[in-house]
Design an enzyme around this catalytic site. Sequence first.
Site, PDB file in Angstrom:
ATOM      1  N   SER B  45       0.877  -1.163   0.000  1.00 56.83           N
ATOM      2  CA  SER B  45       0.000   0.000   0.000  1.00 56.83           C
ATOM      3  C   SER B  45       0.918   1.218   0.000  1.00 56.83           C
ATOM      4  CB  SER B  45      -0.894  -0.015   1.236  1.00 56.83           C
ATOM      5  OG  SER B  45      -1.866   1.003   1.133  1.00 56.83           O
ATOM      6  N   GLU B  46       0.798   2.078  -1.032  1.00 58.44           N
ATOM      7  CA  GLU B  46       1.860   3.061  -1.270  1.00 58.44           C
ATOM      8  C   GLU B  46       1.910   4.183  -0.234  1.00 58.44           C
ATOM      9  OE1 GLU B  46      -0.626   2.453  -3.408  1.00 58.44           O
ATOM     10  OE2 GLU B  46      -1.431   4.292  -4.295  1.00 58.44           O
ATOM     11  N   ASN B  47       0.940   4.236   0.671  1.00 57.63           N
ATOM     12  CA  ASN B  47       1.065   5.193   1.763  1.00 57.63           C
ATOM     13  C   ASN B  47       2.074   4.731   2.813  1.00 57.63           C
ATOM     14  OD1 ASN B  47      -1.035   3.241   2.076  1.00 57.63           O
ATOM     15  ND2 ASN B  47      -1.652   4.249   3.964  1.00 57.63           N
ATOM     16  N   SER B  87       8.621   4.307   0.308  1.00 52.58           N
ATOM     17  CA  SER B  87       7.574   3.595  -0.416  1.00 52.58           C
ATOM     18  C   SER B  87       7.702   3.806  -1.919  1.00 52.58           C
ATOM     19  CB  SER B  87       6.201   4.083   0.065  1.00 52.58           C
ATOM     20  OG  SER B  87       5.177   3.360  -0.562  1.00 52.58           O
TER      21      SER B  87
END
Lengths: 237, 207
Positions: B45-47, B87
């Site tokens: 999850s790119e957060n 990330s």
Amino acid sequence: MQKIYPNATSALDGLLTSGMLIAAGGFGLCGIPELLLGAIKDAGTKNLIFASNNAGIDDFGIGILLQTHQVKKMISSYVGENAEFMRQYLSGELELEFNPQGTLAERMRAGGSGIPGFYTKTGVGTVIADGKEHKDFVGSDGNTQTYIMEEGIVADLAIVKAWKADETGNLIFRKTARNFNPVAAMCGKVCVVEVEEIVPVGTFDPDHIHLPGIYVHRIIQGDHEKRIEQRTVREKS
Amino acid sequence: MAWDRNQMAKRAATELKDGWYVNLGIGIPTLVANYVGDKDITLQSENGMLGMGPFPIEGDEDPDLINAGKQTITELNRTAYFDSATSFGMIRGGKIACAVLGAMEVNEKGDLANWMIPGKLVKGMGGAMDLVAGVGRVIALMDHTNKHGDSKLLRQCTLPLTGKAVVDRIITNLGVLDVVVGGLKIVECADGVTEDELHAATEAKIV
């Protein structure tokens, strides 16, 4: 050096000026510096430029500063959850600079690390690349690829939310509330941090510190609402 | 006959290989997670998270634990958290094997448009431009046509691009197509769909 302040208003004393660039941590409403945003609203400082991944929602996060017309420009990757933002943007009251999310994060990291610019393939061939320097590099696979130059961000002020700080400003974040907070802190000429708990020096294992206190100038402790934007659950199986 | 959303997601899940680190976009791509079965797939999850778990049961929601769609989620015993620069370092650096993303338009050269409709609501690209530029393999998971029946697989994209020549494979409700030299190549047709029907629904050149 004494870094601990009694509240958000005192921690921002003397730091806020019209037209300044503020880097703010947070992703959506997760890990946003909600107490410091509230104090900026109370201070009434105008013409602010925010480098922040999102713009909050109408009544929480940076959204509260849109209600009071304190924001001149946003540098963000996604602003879709905010009706007042849309209204001000479409009426021309608010400037908007879209940055791809990773480019925004790296611009903050670079700016805080003494790197004025860097090359990335993100956005090549899109509107994001318009007017930017293009340069070809040969990759490790021998193929040539085009990159664009993006500039580092150095903000006048960084406002950040962490989970815990020690008295010297060493920070620990919690789960996905870390997000943009460390890089926002890095790129601020001055960095003010709000935490849920300030602990005595020596409490943290030095190996477990996420961001060293060198980046942190002022700290406050306070109660956080920590609002959830999309509450999503599954059935108990 | 054609695939429904869940059948599309199930077909896309067969693309993912054991051991891969994968990013799933918002919408139909999120459903792909339901069909990975026994394969060892780590979701990013790119957060700022690797090893994304399912939605929490009611009462266990944690405001400090959300996915890139801002939904509450859970962690797994393998989960790792990191900041946004790290990330996107793993995204831009090619460490993520595959991204499955929704699309408004794809053209025959693999250009992808999925972030903006001029004159309509402007929301932003989020992490989509970084993902399509950086990850090893980009799969567009999308409806073949819009609600008027017009093809979304085009000669030229009409919307602002998310990335140029970035899509490797397209999975739609009508079938699977690869982006190859000179156009799109049919890999398979959805259940009950003929190659003629796929041709008729596709504006992009099929080679």
